[in-house]
Design an enzyme around this catalytic site. Structure first.
Site, PDB file in Angstrom:
ATOM      1  N   ASP A 143       0.808  -1.229   0.000  1.00  0.00           N
ATOM      2  CA  ASP A 143       0.000   0.000   0.000  1.00  0.00           C
ATOM      3  C   ASP A 143       0.833   1.268   0.000  1.00  0.00           C
ATOM      4  OD1 ASP A 143      -2.569  -1.286   0.075  1.00  0.00           O
ATOM      5  OD2 ASP A 143      -2.184  -1.772   2.171  1.00  0.00           O
ATOM      6  N   LEU A 299      -4.010 -11.059  -6.493  1.00  0.00           N
ATOM      7  CA  LEU A 299      -3.006 -11.271  -7.531  1.00  0.00           C
ATOM      8  C   LEU A 299      -1.897 -10.225  -7.489  1.00  0.00           C
ATOM      9  CD1 LEU A 299      -5.290 -12.150 -10.585  1.00  0.00           C
ATOM     10  CD2 LEU A 299      -3.923 -13.729  -9.211  1.00  0.00           C
TER      11      LEU A 299
END
Length: 407
Positions: A143, A299
């Site tokens: 992130d 993914l």
């Protein structure tokens, strides 16, 4: 100070988190650590006395190299929130009892924002009880939302995968003679760093995505539909990158505008899913156009076949830097990356007080987000060095070979 080392992994996995583990292990071994333990499933596993002797598992240069190229968390992970000492003193007593039993003097935790909260609380308790155990945080999160550090290991590889995948989705959309609309949902609860990486797809061989929506700015559904309608009149395929965490003006997540089953984890985080599906359905309902939703989902976290060599090298280095700092007397700190040059790209590692990092989210500066639903060249320039170069997996029988430390 003599004593053993223990290291754990926490939070969401990445393609390079095990490279940081390798950096901790190799540096601790080189500095003479007697034993190096690995927590199975982070602090939660430690409470259950689940750990492995990494010296037995990583008994060769090949094993360490294989670990560096293995995606996800080889030791297992957890999302366990330590209570405040005043609310759960017995938990801290239990942890320190186990560490004493193992003669641990150096504790390393590889993770993101919530994991740094664990380092913060453990180091504070150590000070409270006058323990000499040193606690160090090793940064990790796709992130890229940790404060102080220029960027976090794990982000570069995820950004590389996202940009490459967007190029492929764009190519796919040009196959037929009728346009398609693809809404691609990318991870990012409150910070849009990952979704912004979609902008890297635009190059001399690719038109790039048409629109980028980040959680740093309020999302207007009507404005979005209007933009799609405008673009559809050009008769070409449309590709939109949208963060899973975009919110409307009243504070609701876009995915909450549709019926859904809500799940909340131990840190109070809502499970994010359904933003792209809601928007694709909205396009069809309002405009009568065919639209498809694509969720990159997990993914994008562990695509080791698309690892950035820059990323995996920095991940290893921050693990080693954490050991060096702890062995030289530091505690209650987190290793951070400082960018000292853009051209050529150069970084160094430093340590920062965990209190300046734990529970603080770093978001994309608003000046890096344009008013026409895209991002600026400054943001692209920031990300670009982080995706450079490749490190191929070790292939066996046509498939990548991985290392599992907990078998």
């Amino acid at each position: 100070m003599n004593g053993n080392v223990i290291v754990g992994q926490s939070g969401g996995p990445t393609a390079v988190i095990n490279s940081s583990l390798a950096g901790v292990f190799k540096t601790a071994k080189d500095r003479g650590a007697k034993k190096i333990y690995g927590m199975c499933n982070g602090i939660k596993g430690l409470l259950d006395e689940k750990y492995v002797d990494l010296t037995e598992k990583l008994d060769s240069t090949m094993a360490i190299d294989l670990l560096k190229r293995t995606p996800a968390s080889a030791l297992g992970s957890c999302r366990y929130k330590l209570p405040e000492v005043s609310e759960g003193k017995e938990i801290y007593e239990r942890i320190f009892e186990i560490l004493k039993k193992l003669d641990v003097k150096f504790f390393f935790y590889i993770g993101g924002n919530d994991s740094m909260d664990t380092i913060k609380k453990l180091s504070e308790y150590a000070n409270l009880v006058k323990s000499d155990i040193r606690f160090m945080g090793v940064p990790k999160t796709i992130d890229n939302d940790l404060a102080v550090t220029d960027h976090t290991p794990g982000y570069g590889s995820a950004a590389k995968f996202i940009a490459a995948t967007m190029k492929e989705i764009i190519r796919d959309g040009h196959v037929y003679d009728s346009p398609t609309i693809s809404i691609v949902e990318i991870m990012g609860r409150n910070a849009g760093w990952l979704t912004a990486a979609a902008a890297l797809a635009k190059s001399d061989d690719c038109e790039g995505v048409d629109l980028i929506y980040l959680p740093e700015k309020v999302f207007d559904v009507d404005h979005f539909i209007s933009k799609i309608n405008e673009l559809s009149k050009k008769g070409k395929s449309i590709v939109v990158a949208v963060s899973e965490g975009v919110k409307v003006a009243d504070g609701r997540f876009v995915f909450e505008l549709a019926e859904h089953v809500e799940f909340v984890d131990a840190f109070g985080h809502k499970q994010m899913s359904g933003t792209a599906k809601f928007l694709a359905n909205k396009i069809t309902a309002v405009l009568g156009l065919k639209a498809r939703a694509i969720e990159l989902s997990t993914l994008q976290r562990c695509a080791a076949h698309m690892t950035s060599r820059t990323d995996i090298t920095e991940a290893y280095n921050v693990g080693g830097a954490a050991v060096k700092a702890a062995f030289e007397g530091e505690s209650g700190k987190v290793v951070v990356i400082k960018r000292v040059s853009d051209d050529p790209y150069m970084v160094i590692t430093e340590t920062a007080d965990v209190n300046k990092i734990a529970n603080i989210e770093k978001k994309i500066p608003l000046e890096w987000i344009t008013d026409d639903d895209y991002v600026t060249q400054e943001l692209i320039h920031y990300i670009h060095p982080l995706i450079q170069a490749e490190l191929s997996p070790i292939m066996v029988d046509g498939l990548p070979r991985h290392l599992n430390l907990t078998l």
